[in-house]
Design an enzyme around this catalytic site. Structure first.
Site, PDB file in Angstrom:
ATOM      1  N   GLU A 110      10.693  -1.637 -22.200  1.00  0.00           N
ATOM      2  CA  GLU A 110       9.200  -1.159 -21.894  1.00  0.00           C
ATOM      3  C   GLU A 110       8.429  -1.195 -23.218  1.00  0.00           C
ATOM      4  OE1 GLU A 110       6.615  -0.515 -20.313  1.00  0.00           O
ATOM      5  OE2 GLU A 110       6.852   0.120 -18.040  1.00  0.00           O
ATOM      6  N   ASN A 146       2.810   7.430 -19.691  1.00  0.00           N
ATOM      7  CA  ASN A 146       3.626   6.098 -19.193  1.00  0.00           C
ATOM      8  C   ASN A 146       3.254   4.809 -20.002  1.00  0.00           C
ATOM      9  OD1 ASN A 146       3.921   3.478 -17.575  1.00  0.00           O
ATOM     10  ND2 ASN A 146       5.589   4.842 -16.727  1.00  0.00           N
ATOM     11  N   ASN A 205      -0.146   3.576 -13.931  1.00  0.00           N
ATOM     12  CA  ASN A 205       0.975   3.100 -14.756  1.00  0.00           C
ATOM     13  C   ASN A 205       0.314   2.164 -15.714  1.00  0.00           C
ATOM     14  OD1 ASN A 205       3.403   1.744 -15.597  1.00  0.00           O
ATOM     15  ND2 ASN A 205       4.093   2.046 -13.467  1.00  0.00           N
ATOM     16  N   ASP A 232       3.200  -3.716 -12.965  1.00  0.00           N
ATOM     17  CA  ASP A 232       3.710  -2.554 -13.833  1.00  0.00           C
ATOM     18  C   ASP A 232       2.721  -2.539 -15.233  1.00  0.00           C
ATOM     19  OD1 ASP A 232       4.559  -0.488 -15.664  1.00  0.00           O
ATOM     20  OD2 ASP A 232       6.651  -1.006 -14.865  1.00  0.00           O
TER      21      ASP A 232
END
Length: 304
Positions: free
Chosen positions: A34, A121, A179, A233
């Site tokens: 990520e 996030n 997100n 995402d």
């Protein structure tokens, strides 16, 4: 993967892809990649391997991969500011931090209205120095990407940190699980994904678009694009305002009017991506256990 990694739905997408530049697997062995962030001064990429509680570094000059930070407090999203400093969302510590040039860690945000954040996030830095981040519950839902805990705030918001005084304010409060987020090249629009579908099939799996006023208020918020493969995402925009987003089957390229014009197929679920390289024409892709790279006939906007 056999055959071409590209799916074309609009002829305009053909001008953006180089069929002789294949998708390369640059590194593997992670659990959930990520938050890629590219640092042009050093020509390297930083990303998070959330469940392994570490951050890794890919050197674009020699393809070497090394540990950048371990432990990383279950870091997720990363970006850079205009001073070239790393800004990081940390699930484990439930905060947003900045790594100073001398390596010192500065806490940017860890509470709102006296209560701990959920698990920041993803994050972007606007040209005025303000820091915008999303705060869903993924880092406190279990012990896999952070630490299981109840939400003190009781909701999932999008926040802005004032660069002048550090004050934190809510800029959007009608998301299920906010997100990824990114500004348009001229910063008049802010795109934010909602991955609430992870918690219920009736929840959103889309990207919304907001108008950004001169005083950093948001208006609008209509759905920009619905995801046709899993979830949107993290994502980034190119210089023309096209949006390149993660999805379950790879990377989706979405025109400025919300139309899907093409895909880059990746053999793993994609969580995030960023543009890098000397000309921002190399797309770095976080695909579950691996990092991929592909050169495009396209140039991304800076990540801040």
């Amino acid at each position: 993967m056999s055959g071409s990694p590209y799916e074309v739905f609009d002829e305009s997408f053909r001008k953006l892809i180089n069929h002789t530049a294949h998708v390369q697997k640059l590194h593997t062995g992670c659990r959930w990649t990520e938050g890629p962030a590219y640092f042009p001064a050093g020509r390297y990429l930083i990303w998070s391997d959330i469940p392994n509680n570490r951050m890794l570094r890919y050197d674009e000059c020699n393809d070497a991969v090394s540990i950048f930070r371990n432990p990383s407090y279950y870091s997720n999203g990363n970006t850079i500011d205009r001073q070239g400093r790393l800004v990081t969302c940390e699930h484990g510590s439930r905060r947003v931090t900045r790594t100073e040039i001398n390596g010192k860690i500065t806490v940017i945000a860890d509470h709102y209205d006296g209560r701990r954040l959920n698990s920041p996030n993803d994050v972007v830095v606007k040209s005025d120095g303000s820091i915008w981040f999303t705060d869903p519950t993924y880092g406190i839902d279990s012990d896999y990407e952070g630490g299981r805990s109840e939400s003190e705030i009781g909701a999932c918001h999008v926040y802005r940190v004032n660069p002048a005084n550090g004050q934190i304010s809510v800029v959007a409060d009608d998301f299920i699980q906010p997100n990824g987020l990114a500004f348009s090249p001229d910063e008049t629009k802010l795109y934010i994904s909602d991955t609430g579908r992870t918690h219920s099939n009736s929840n959103p799996a889309h990207i919304r678009v907001f108008n950004v006023t001169d005083d950093n208020k948001l208006s609008g918020g209509e759905v920009f694009s619905e995801c046709s493969s899993g979830l949107f995402d993290g994502f980034r925009l190119d210089e023309a305002g096209r949006l390149w987003s993660s999805a379950y089957d790879g990377v989706h390229c979405i025109n400025s009017d919300g139309r899907l014009i093409g895909k880059i197929l990746i053999p793993e679920i994609v969580a995030n991506l960023c543009f890098g390289g000397l000309h921002r024409n190399r797309l770095y892709i976080c695909g579950t256990t691996s990092i991929y790279g592909v050169y495009l006939f396209d140039n991304g906007t800076p990540t801040f």
